[in-house]
Design a protein around this motif. Structure first.
Motif, PDB file in Angstrom:
ATOM      1  N   SER A  14       0.757  -1.344  -0.055  1.00 40.69           N
ATOM      2  CA  SER A  14       0.028  -0.092  -0.147  1.00 40.69           C
ATOM      3  C   SER A  14       0.882   1.163  -0.078  1.00 40.69           C
ATOM      4  O   SER A  14       2.167   1.229   0.508  1.00 40.69           O
ATOM      5  CB  SER A  14      -1.048   0.016   1.035  1.00 40.69           C
ATOM      6  OG  SER A  14      -0.254   0.360   2.473  1.00 40.69           O
ATOM      7  N   TRP A  19      -0.423   3.555  -7.317  1.00 40.86           N
ATOM      8  CA  TRP A  19      -0.476   1.925  -7.321  1.00 40.86           C
ATOM      9  C   TRP A  19       0.987   1.462  -7.606  1.00 40.86           C
ATOM     10  O   TRP A  19       1.579   0.276  -7.063  1.00 40.86           O
ATOM     11  CB  TRP A  19      -1.351   1.586  -8.439  1.00 40.86           C
ATOM     12  CG  TRP A  19      -2.691   1.585  -7.859  1.00 40.86           C
ATOM     13  CD1 TRP A  19      -3.165   1.051  -6.882  1.00 40.86           C
ATOM     14  CD2 TRP A  19      -3.753   2.225  -8.616  1.00 40.86           C
ATOM     15  NE1 TRP A  19      -4.626   1.412  -6.882  1.00 40.86           N
ATOM     16  CE2 TRP A  19      -5.082   1.916  -7.829  1.00 40.86           C
ATOM     17  CE3 TRP A  19      -3.967   3.148  -9.664  1.00 40.86           C
ATOM     18  CZ2 TRP A  19      -6.257   2.490  -8.385  1.00 40.86           C
ATOM     19  CZ3 TRP A  19      -5.237   3.410 -10.254  1.00 40.86           C
ATOM     20  CH2 TRP A  19      -6.409   3.106  -9.505  1.00 40.86           C
ATOM     21  N   ALA A  22       2.898   1.217  -4.351  1.00 43.33           N
ATOM     22  CA  ALA A  22       2.174   0.364  -3.629  1.00 43.33           C
ATOM     23  C   ALA A  22       2.794  -1.085  -4.190  1.00 43.33           C
ATOM     24  O   ALA A  22       3.361  -1.732  -3.328  1.00 43.33           O
ATOM     25  CB  ALA A  22       0.798   0.249  -3.858  1.00 43.33           C
ATOM     26  N   THR A  48      -8.377   2.338  -0.924  1.00 43.98           N
ATOM     27  CA  THR A  48      -9.366   2.651   0.425  1.00 43.98           C
ATOM     28  C   THR A  48      -9.653   4.042   0.303  1.00 43.98           C
ATOM     29  O   THR A  48      -8.808   4.710  -0.231  1.00 43.98           O
ATOM     30  CB  THR A  48      -8.396   2.276   1.597  1.00 43.98           C
ATOM     31  OG1 THR A  48      -7.160   3.084   1.705  1.00 43.98           O
ATOM     32  CG2 THR A  48      -8.053   0.903   1.852  1.00 43.98           C
ATOM     33  N   HIS A  56      -5.448   5.216   0.435  1.00 41.65           N
ATOM     34  CA  HIS A  56      -4.487   4.314   0.084  1.00 41.65           C
ATOM     35  C   HIS A  56      -4.677   3.692  -1.202  1.00 41.65           C
ATOM     36  O   HIS A  56      -5.724   3.400  -1.358  1.00 41.65           O
ATOM     37  CB  HIS A  56      -3.903   3.434   1.064  1.00 41.65           C
ATOM     38  CG  HIS A  56      -3.360   3.842   2.440  1.00 41.65           C
ATOM     39  ND1 HIS A  56      -4.515   4.091   3.669  1.00 41.65           N
ATOM     40  CD2 HIS A  56      -2.329   4.246   2.879  1.00 41.65           C
ATOM     41  CE1 HIS A  56      -3.642   4.688   4.579  1.00 41.65           C
ATOM     42  NE2 HIS A  56      -2.434   4.788   4.067  1.00 41.65           N
ATOM     43  N   TYR A  57      -3.548   3.612  -2.024  1.00 38.70           N
ATOM     44  CA  TYR A  57      -3.505   2.804  -3.129  1.00 38.70           C
ATOM     45  C   TYR A  57      -3.029   1.310  -2.760  1.00 38.70           C
ATOM     46  O   TYR A  57      -2.111   1.401  -1.917  1.00 38.70           O
ATOM     47  CB  TYR A  57      -2.761   3.468  -4.561  1.00 38.70           C
ATOM     48  CG  TYR A  57      -2.967   4.822  -4.751  1.00 38.70           C
ATOM     49  CD1 TYR A  57      -3.846   5.043  -5.770  1.00 38.70           C
ATOM     50  CD2 TYR A  57      -2.692   6.123  -3.992  1.00 38.70           C
ATOM     51  CE1 TYR A  57      -4.395   6.220  -6.298  1.00 38.70           C
ATOM     52  CE2 TYR A  57      -3.168   7.182  -4.509  1.00 38.70           C
ATOM     53  CZ  TYR A  57      -3.918   7.457  -5.606  1.00 38.70           C
ATOM     54  OH  TYR A  57      -4.249   8.660  -6.084  1.00 38.70           O
ATOM     55  N   ARG A  58      -3.596   0.450  -3.434  1.00 41.11           N
ATOM     56  CA  ARG A  58      -3.356  -0.990  -3.012  1.00 41.11           C
ATOM     57  C   ARG A  58      -3.092  -1.841  -4.171  1.00 41.11           C
ATOM     58  O   ARG A  58      -3.754  -1.633  -5.302  1.00 41.11           O
ATOM     59  CB  ARG A  58      -4.116  -1.672  -1.945  1.00 41.11           C
ATOM     60  CG  ARG A  58      -4.230  -0.834  -0.610  1.00 41.11           C
ATOM     61  CD  ARG A  58      -5.056  -1.712   0.362  1.00 41.11           C
ATOM     62  NE  ARG A  58      -6.235  -2.394  -0.299  1.00 41.11           N
ATOM     63  CZ  ARG A  58      -6.870  -3.331   0.291  1.00 41.11           C
ATOM     64  NH1 ARG A  58      -6.729  -3.393   1.726  1.00 41.11           N
ATOM     65  NH2 ARG A  58      -7.759  -4.110  -0.160  1.00 41.11           N
TER      66      ARG A  58
END
Length: 73
Positions: A14, A19, A22, A48, A56-58
């Protein structure tokens, strides 16, 4: 001719930035304990959200590394 065997683990990294960051976080963190990393495949991206803003980018990553045969005693 000898073949090789690889193990694949699934990781989720994350980042608050992107991304790409992440995915990089997942691979670089794994490199601290796994050896001989070979290929990382991003299989899923998500984020999220909190209060209508991206938090957050996951990146879900399948990471392969060379399987080592147990040493004979």
């Amino acid at each position: 001719m000898s073949g090789s065997t690889y193990t694949i683990v699934e990781l989720v990294g994350s980042s608050e930035k992107s991304w790409e960051d992440a995915a990089k976080t997942a691979v670089e963190t794994a490199s601290g304990t796994l050896r001989d990393l070979r290929v990382a495949e991003v299989v899923k991206l998500d984020l999220t959200v909190e209060k209508g803003k991206v938090r957050h980018y996951r990146a879900r990553v399948n990471l392969s590394f060379k399987y080592e045969k147990p040493k004979k005693k």
